[in-house]
Design a protein around this motif. Sequence first.
Motif, PDB file in Angstrom:
ATOM      1  N   ILE A 156       0.835  -1.201   0.000  1.00  0.00           N
ATOM      2  CA  ILE A 156       0.000   0.000   0.000  1.00  0.00           C
ATOM      3  C   ILE A 156       0.871   1.253   0.000  1.00  0.00           C
ATOM      4  O   ILE A 156       0.606   2.210  -0.741  1.00  0.00           O
ATOM      5  N   PHE A 157       1.928   1.246   0.800  1.00  0.00           N
ATOM      6  CA  PHE A 157       2.791   2.425   0.874  1.00  0.00           C
ATOM      7  C   PHE A 157       3.469   2.694  -0.472  1.00  0.00           C
ATOM      8  O   PHE A 157       3.637   3.850  -0.871  1.00  0.00           O
ATOM      9  N   ARG A 158       3.823   1.634  -1.178  1.00  0.00           N
ATOM     10  CA  ARG A 158       4.444   1.811  -2.498  1.00  0.00           C
ATOM     11  C   ARG A 158       3.481   2.543  -3.428  1.00  0.00           C
ATOM     12  O   ARG A 158       3.847   3.512  -4.090  1.00  0.00           O
ATOM     13  N   ASP A 159       2.222   2.091  -3.482  1.00  0.00           N
ATOM     14  CA  ASP A 159       1.239   2.734  -4.361  1.00  0.00           C
ATOM     15  C   ASP A 159       0.934   4.155  -3.900  1.00  0.00           C
ATOM     16  O   ASP A 159       0.747   5.073  -4.711  1.00  0.00           O
ATOM     17  N   TYR A 160       0.880   4.326  -2.585  1.00  0.00           N
ATOM     18  CA  TYR A 160       0.629   5.649  -1.988  1.00  0.00           C
ATOM     19  C   TYR A 160       1.685   6.652  -2.455  1.00  0.00           C
ATOM     20  O   TYR A 160       1.365   7.778  -2.854  1.00  0.00           O
ATOM     21  N   ALA A 161       2.942   6.226  -2.419  1.00  0.00           N
ATOM     22  CA  ALA A 161       4.043   7.119  -2.812  1.00  0.00           C
ATOM     23  C   ALA A 161       3.966   7.468  -4.295  1.00  0.00           C
ATOM     24  O   ALA A 161       4.251   8.606  -4.694  1.00  0.00           O
ATOM     25  N   VAL A 162       3.591   6.497  -5.118  1.00  0.00           N
ATOM     26  CA  VAL A 162       3.476   6.744  -6.565  1.00  0.00           C
ATOM     27  C   VAL A 162       2.395   7.781  -6.841  1.00  0.00           C
ATOM     28  O   VAL A 162       2.585   8.724  -7.616  1.00  0.00           O
ATOM     29  N   ILE A 163       1.227   7.612  -6.188  1.00  0.00           N
ATOM     30  CA  ILE A 163       0.118   8.550  -6.405  1.00  0.00           C
ATOM     31  C   ILE A 163       0.463   9.926  -5.849  1.00  0.00           C
ATOM     32  O   ILE A 163       0.186  10.954  -6.477  1.00  0.00           O
ATOM     33  N   GLU A 164       1.067   9.947  -4.679  1.00  0.00           N
ATOM     34  CA  GLU A 164       1.438  11.222  -4.061  1.00  0.00           C
ATOM     35  C   GLU A 164       2.364  12.014  -4.985  1.00  0.00           C
ATOM     36  O   GLU A 164       2.198  13.230  -5.165  1.00  0.00           O
ATOM     37  N   PRO A 179      -6.391  -1.966  -0.085  1.00  0.00           N
ATOM     38  CA  PRO A 179      -5.760  -2.123  -1.396  1.00  0.00           C
ATOM     39  C   PRO A 179      -6.646  -1.567  -2.509  1.00  0.00           C
ATOM     40  O   PRO A 179      -7.874  -1.513  -2.366  1.00  0.00           O
ATOM     41  N   LEU A 180      -6.036  -1.163  -3.606  1.00  0.00           N
ATOM     42  CA  LEU A 180      -6.779  -0.546  -4.700  1.00  0.00           C
ATOM     43  C   LEU A 180      -7.747  -1.517  -5.375  1.00  0.00           C
ATOM     44  O   LEU A 180      -8.702  -1.088  -6.014  1.00  0.00           O
ATOM     45  N   ARG A 181      -7.501  -2.824  -5.235  1.00  0.00           N
ATOM     46  CA  ARG A 181      -8.437  -3.774  -5.844  1.00  0.00           C
ATOM     47  C   ARG A 181      -9.813  -3.725  -5.184  1.00  0.00           C
ATOM     48  O   ARG A 181     -10.783  -4.282  -5.709  1.00  0.00           O
ATOM     49  N   SER A 182      -9.912  -3.050  -4.022  1.00  0.00           N
ATOM     50  CA  SER A 182     -11.203  -2.946  -3.332  1.00  0.00           C
ATOM     51  C   SER A 182     -12.095  -1.851  -3.918  1.00  0.00           C
ATOM     52  O   SER A 182     -13.266  -1.743  -3.562  1.00  0.00           O
TER      53      SER A 182
END
Length: 364
Positions: free
Chosen positions: A132-140, A175-178
Amino acid sequence: MLHCGIVGLPLSGKSTVFNVITRAGAEVKPYAGGKTDPNKAVVAVPDKRFDKLCEIFTPKKETPAQIEFVDLAGLSRGAGKGAGLGNAFLSFVADADALIQVIRCFDNASVEHPEGSIDPMRDWSIVESELIFRDYAVIENRLSKLNEKKKLLPAEAKEKELLERCFACLEEEKPLRSIEMSDEEKHSLKSYAFVTAKPELIVLNLDDSQSDESKIPQYEALKARAAEQGIEICKLYGSLEMDIAEFSEEEAAEFTEGLNIAEPGRERLIQAAYSVLGLISFFTSGPDEVRAWTLHKGDNAVQAAGAIHTDLARGFIRAQVVAYDDYAAHNGSMDECRKAGVLRLEGKEYLVKDGDMIEIRFNV
């Protein structure tokens, strides 16, 4: 070829699971010494329907469906922030089409758990939080760049709105799949390779004392969490299955029966991975070759034709289709299926079903 990336905490048994799936034996060793390059193997998908067709035709060539498995280095706390092998690990995860998360449920004093105790729910949370943190950082990072612009193009404004929805989801530690998204929205996010948007399969790595579900720690909580996220759980007796891989079928059946284990988990795991990738099989058969062809769920007859050869798709007229059970019941004869009224002629838009026997009529 689509592939599943095997993830989990260090010493969860990922390499053991990889060895069981691929029957690599002692050739593939657990990660050590800072190794980051993943172990890879292409594996045939076990399918009793395919086996029966080969039995009927005794073909010159047998070609089963295949998928690739990739054993990734252990994911430690802080990987999402670049700790340990974090950045290298997460780049490999981003390349995967689906994830298989291995969770350790067995206790072994000679193999100390990196967190100091056996706690499957905690381990699941650690791995999920890092992803989750990996995706969070990408979006941020992307939103920061969009917010710096004085005026957004219409496409950018649409992108920003969708990313803000995703960002809010991740802030809730989900998670984004939700998130429910349209096919168009999923396609627009594809370039980000979000790891928590990937389909996932949970594998509980057990020892031979845990054939009774009451012996699996936190099993009911694990099932509830999986149901909430729409994720399948697969049980695997990792070390045991590595051992019985050396046995004959009769010896393996006798051994597992004595341990009150209904069946080894290898075949179920590979089939579950194939399904989690969103794949189905259709078949072509004859004395020269029996072959299982791979399609995505929802693909049509023209796409099936194209999987065989581009000329068949280009000159597609119609498909002769028989359900596998009907085909097997008539000993693999299209003529007999036609006489019995179970053969159908389908057009371009026919959605192929798992197990269809298909012959393409075409003209180029």
